[in-house]
Design a protein around this motif. Structure first.
Motif, PDB file in Angstrom:
ATOM      1  N   VAL A 306     -13.077  -4.834 -10.461  1.00 43.50           N
ATOM      2  CA  VAL A 306     -13.025  -6.211  -9.984  1.00 43.50           C
ATOM      3  C   VAL A 306     -11.737  -6.466  -9.211  1.00 43.50           C
ATOM      4  CG1 VAL A 306     -11.996  -7.242 -12.072  1.00 43.50           C
ATOM      5  CG2 VAL A 306     -13.498  -8.603 -10.601  1.00 43.50           C
ATOM      6  N   ILE A 307     -10.657  -5.759  -9.576  1.00 43.40           N
ATOM      7  CA  ILE A 307      -9.437  -5.718  -8.769  1.00 43.40           C
ATOM      8  C   ILE A 307      -8.644  -4.499  -9.229  1.00 43.40           C
ATOM      9  CG2 ILE A 307      -8.245  -7.345 -10.312  1.00 43.40           C
ATOM     10  CD1 ILE A 307      -6.609  -8.220  -7.822  1.00 43.40           C
ATOM     11  N   TYR A 308      -8.296  -3.637  -8.265  1.00 46.57           N
ATOM     12  CA  TYR A 308      -7.640  -2.376  -8.611  1.00 46.57           C
ATOM     13  C   TYR A 308      -6.749  -1.950  -7.443  1.00 46.57           C
ATOM     14  CZ  TYR A 308      -7.312   1.685 -11.688  1.00 46.57           C
ATOM     15  OH  TYR A 308      -6.866   2.615 -12.581  1.00 46.57           O
ATOM     16  N   THR A 309      -5.589  -1.423  -7.762  1.00 48.68           N
ATOM     17  CA  THR A 309      -4.700  -0.890  -6.731  1.00 48.68           C
ATOM     18  C   THR A 309      -4.017   0.368  -7.237  1.00 48.68           C
ATOM     19  OG1 THR A 309      -2.816  -1.358  -5.277  1.00 48.68           O
ATOM     20  CG2 THR A 309      -2.748  -2.308  -7.485  1.00 48.68           C
ATOM     21  N   ASP A 310      -3.765   1.290  -6.325  1.00 52.49           N
ATOM     22  CA  ASP A 310      -2.997   2.495  -6.664  1.00 52.49           C
ATOM     23  C   ASP A 310      -1.869   2.689  -5.661  1.00 52.49           C
ATOM     24  OD1 ASP A 310      -4.375   3.235  -4.449  1.00 52.49           O
ATOM     25  OD2 ASP A 310      -5.287   5.026  -5.313  1.00 52.49           O
ATOM     26  N   THR A 311      -1.459   1.596  -5.006  1.00 52.93           N
ATOM     27  CA  THR A 311      -0.367   1.679  -4.038  1.00 52.93           C
ATOM     28  C   THR A 311       0.747   0.707  -4.425  1.00 52.93           C
ATOM     29  OG1 THR A 311      -1.320  -0.023  -2.607  1.00 52.93           O
ATOM     30  CG2 THR A 311      -1.964   2.259  -2.189  1.00 52.93           C
ATOM     31  N   PRO A 312       1.983   1.049  -4.172  1.00 55.72           N
ATOM     32  CA  PRO A 312       3.089   0.134  -4.451  1.00 55.72           C
ATOM     33  C   PRO A 312       3.216  -0.918  -3.359  1.00 55.72           C
ATOM     34  CG  PRO A 312       3.929   2.145  -3.479  1.00 55.72           C
ATOM     35  CD  PRO A 312       2.439   2.352  -3.645  1.00 55.72           C
ATOM     36  N   LEU A 313       4.045  -1.910  -3.593  1.00 52.67           N
ATOM     37  CA  LEU A 313       4.369  -2.880  -2.545  1.00 52.67           C
ATOM     38  C   LEU A 313       5.067  -2.169  -1.396  1.00 52.67           C
ATOM     39  CD1 LEU A 313       5.669  -5.881  -4.667  1.00 52.67           C
ATOM     40  CD2 LEU A 313       3.601  -5.843  -3.259  1.00 52.67           C
ATOM     41  N   THR A 314       4.627  -2.455  -0.176  1.00 62.40           N
ATOM     42  CA  THR A 314       5.177  -1.801   1.006  1.00 62.40           C
ATOM     43  C   THR A 314       5.569  -2.867   2.026  1.00 62.40           C
ATOM     44  OG1 THR A 314       3.715   0.092   0.650  1.00 62.40           O
ATOM     45  CG2 THR A 314       4.751  -0.107   2.807  1.00 62.40           C
ATOM     46  N   LYS A 315       6.759  -2.771   2.565  1.00 59.83           N
ATOM     47  CA  LYS A 315       7.201  -3.747   3.558  1.00 59.83           C
ATOM     48  C   LYS A 315       6.664  -3.374   4.931  1.00 59.83           C
ATOM     49  CE  LYS A 315      11.276  -6.137   5.402  1.00 59.83           C
ATOM     50  NZ  LYS A 315      10.651  -7.456   5.200  1.00 59.83           N
ATOM     51  N   LYS A 316       5.964  -4.320   5.557  1.00 62.80           N
ATOM     52  CA  LYS A 316       5.450  -4.154   6.916  1.00 62.80           C
ATOM     53  C   LYS A 316       5.865  -5.388   7.711  1.00 62.80           C
ATOM     54  CE  LYS A 316       2.973  -0.327   6.338  1.00 62.80           C
ATOM     55  NZ  LYS A 316       3.200   0.922   7.081  1.00 62.80           N
ATOM     56  N   GLN A 320       5.233  -8.283   2.664  1.00 64.44           N
ATOM     57  CA  GLN A 320       5.196  -7.308   1.579  1.00 64.44           C
ATOM     58  C   GLN A 320       3.728  -7.060   1.253  1.00 64.44           C
ATOM     59  OE1 GLN A 320       7.689  -5.718   0.019  1.00 64.44           O
ATOM     60  NE2 GLN A 320       9.406  -6.747   1.023  1.00 64.44           N
ATOM     61  N   LEU A 321       3.220  -5.873   1.583  1.00 65.05           N
ATOM     62  CA  LEU A 321       1.799  -5.577   1.434  1.00 65.05           C
ATOM     63  C   LEU A 321       1.521  -4.736   0.206  1.00 65.05           C
ATOM     64  CD1 LEU A 321       0.803  -4.667   5.116  1.00 65.05           C
ATOM     65  CD2 LEU A 321       0.974  -6.918   4.045  1.00 65.05           C
ATOM     66  N   GLN A 322       0.366  -4.978  -0.382  1.00 65.68           N
ATOM     67  CA  GLN A 322      -0.163  -4.099  -1.414  1.00 65.68           C
ATOM     68  C   GLN A 322      -1.675  -4.058  -1.236  1.00 65.68           C
ATOM     69  OE1 GLN A 322       0.512  -5.131  -5.582  1.00 65.68           O
ATOM     70  NE2 GLN A 322       0.577  -2.977  -6.103  1.00 65.68           N
ATOM     71  N   TYR A 344      -2.925  -8.813   1.528  1.00 68.94           N
ATOM     72  CA  TYR A 344      -2.405 -10.106   1.985  1.00 68.94           C
ATOM     73  C   TYR A 344      -1.200  -9.877   2.869  1.00 68.94           C
ATOM     74  CZ  TYR A 344      -5.299 -12.489  -1.493  1.00 68.94           C
ATOM     75  OH  TYR A 344      -6.358 -12.982  -2.206  1.00 68.94           O
ATOM     76  N   MET A 345      -1.000 -10.775   3.832  1.00 65.11           N
ATOM     77  CA  MET A 345       0.197 -10.691   4.656  1.00 65.11           C
ATOM     78  C   MET A 345       0.608 -12.073   5.117  1.00 65.11           C
ATOM     79  SD  MET A 345      -1.286  -9.176   8.275  1.00 65.11           S
ATOM     80  CE  MET A 345      -1.733  -7.621   7.502  1.00 65.11           C
ATOM     81  N   ASP A 346       1.889 -12.218   5.448  1.00 65.17           N
ATOM     82  CA  ASP A 346       2.394 -13.492   5.961  1.00 65.17           C
ATOM     83  C   ASP A 346       1.994 -13.654   7.420  1.00 65.17           C
ATOM     84  OD1 ASP A 346       3.585 -14.007   3.538  1.00 65.17           O
ATOM     85  OD2 ASP A 346       5.435 -12.991   4.102  1.00 65.17           O
TER      86      ASP A 346
END
Length: 346
Positions: A306-316, A320-322, A344-346
């Motif tokens: 339902v919600i899953y991630t295997d990546t850290p926060l990354t600055k683009k 700050q993306l995940q 998500y992104m600004d």
């Protein structure tokens, strides 16, 4: 409370549930096809365009793809900071002649989700009309929902238990939730398994046709292929002006209907919402890409994320993306799975 639950369920479905419009089997390529790669054009040529989704996340034509890309470019270039075209107007006077009535008690603008509100209100004794820009028709790809949520439709009299059974394409458990930076290490990050959360896949094409048929059978009115031009609010009613397809391709007939109340079910692209929001850029963007794929191991394709991630926060740039995803077994076959990737992104 039950109406609130229904509204909450419809809101959750809205990202992928807008209606369909009929299209030719062999839709010609867009005149702007040169803007995309040859591979992209070849992929779109192979798609069955006999029924095309008319809303967010559903268009399977090259034209639809380009419209989405143009809207994205307009947003990035400050298009939302310009004043939107008004569609709602207010007149501070009474419209109805003494003892006269409106054409309907309620007009629902937007039919694919609005048809649920319409049926509930018609069952409650109100005279209801649905105005839909395209066709009130559900897509074939499933919506995901929990049993507790869909039971709201039973409590409101919209569906019977037997009808609910007929619209369920698949049921599965467990459901994973996880935040990890390395899935090869079971101790890295957080994971929990729950049950009965968005674990049903319902068939929108069957569901919406069923609800639409019931609505019309008890006197509800559905007007399709009708583009709303204007809402005018008076002290005692609201008028809706819309264009209906005419016999001549070069002309359209304009119709005006009145109601005591209008419900906006046109989704996040609603011109009413745009007018209320005004010339405002969004604070952030959620980008989504989805796919339905086959070839998964049936023995392992029994749970959902339902919600899953295997990546850290990354600055683009300034964000700050995940990246995270949700994925569900599909009712089309034991090897099939639907996956959505988000960020998500600004």
């Amino acid at each position: 409370r039950e109406v609130v639950l229904l509204v909450a369920w419809l809101f959750c479905c809205s990202k992928s549930s807008l209606g369909y419009i009929k299209a030719p089997l062999k839709k010609p390529l867009s005149q702007n096809a040169f803007m995309v790669s040859q591979k992209t054009r070849e992929i779109f040529e192979k798609l069955d365009n006999s029924v095309v989704a008319g809303g967010a996340g559903g268009s399977s034509t090259l034209d639809g793809f380009e419209r989405l890309d143009n809207a994205w470019n307009a947003l990035k270039n400050g298009g939302w900071s310009r004043e939107p075209t008004p569609i709602v107007f207010t007149v501070n006077e009474r419209k109805l002649i003494e003892n006269s009535k409106t054409d309907f008690d309620v007009i629902v603008s937007g039919g694919t989700l609005g048809i649920f509100y319409a049926l509930a209100l018609q069952l409650a004794g109100h005279k209801v009309c649905v105005i839909e820009r395209n066709i009130v028709l559900g897509r074939k790809q499933e919506w995901n929902i929990s049993r507790k949520e869909i039971n709201t439709l039973i409590r409101l009299g919209i569906l019977t238990e037997k009808e609910v059974t007929s619209i369920i394409g698949i049921e599965f458990n467990p459901v994973r939730v996880g935040f990890k930076s390395d899935t090869s290490n079971p101790d890295n990050g957080y994971e929990v398994k729950v049950t009965d959360i968005l674990n049903l896949g319902v068939k929108p094409d069957v569901l919406i046709e069923l609800v639409k048929t019931k609505f019309e059978a008890i006197g509800g009115k559905v007007i399709e292929n009708a583009a709303i031009n204007k809402f005018t609010t008076f002290e005692d009613c609201i008028e809706v002006d819309f264009a209906e397809p005419a016999a001549s391709p070069s002309s359209q007939a304009t119709t005006t209907l009145s109601a005591r109340l209008v419900l906006d079910a046109m989704g996040n692209g609603s011109p009413i919402s745009k007018q209320i929001r005004g010339p405002t850029q969004p604070d952030g963007i959620c980008i989504v890409v989805g796919a339905c794929a086959g070839g998964f191991d049936p023995a392992n394709n029994t749970y959902s994320d339902v919600i899953y991630t295997d990546t850290p926060l990354t600055k683009k740039a300034e964000s700050q993306l995940q990246y995270f995803w949700e994925a569900f077994p599909a009712g089309s076959g034991p090897e099939d799975r639907t996956t959505y990737l988000f960020t998500y992104m600004d």
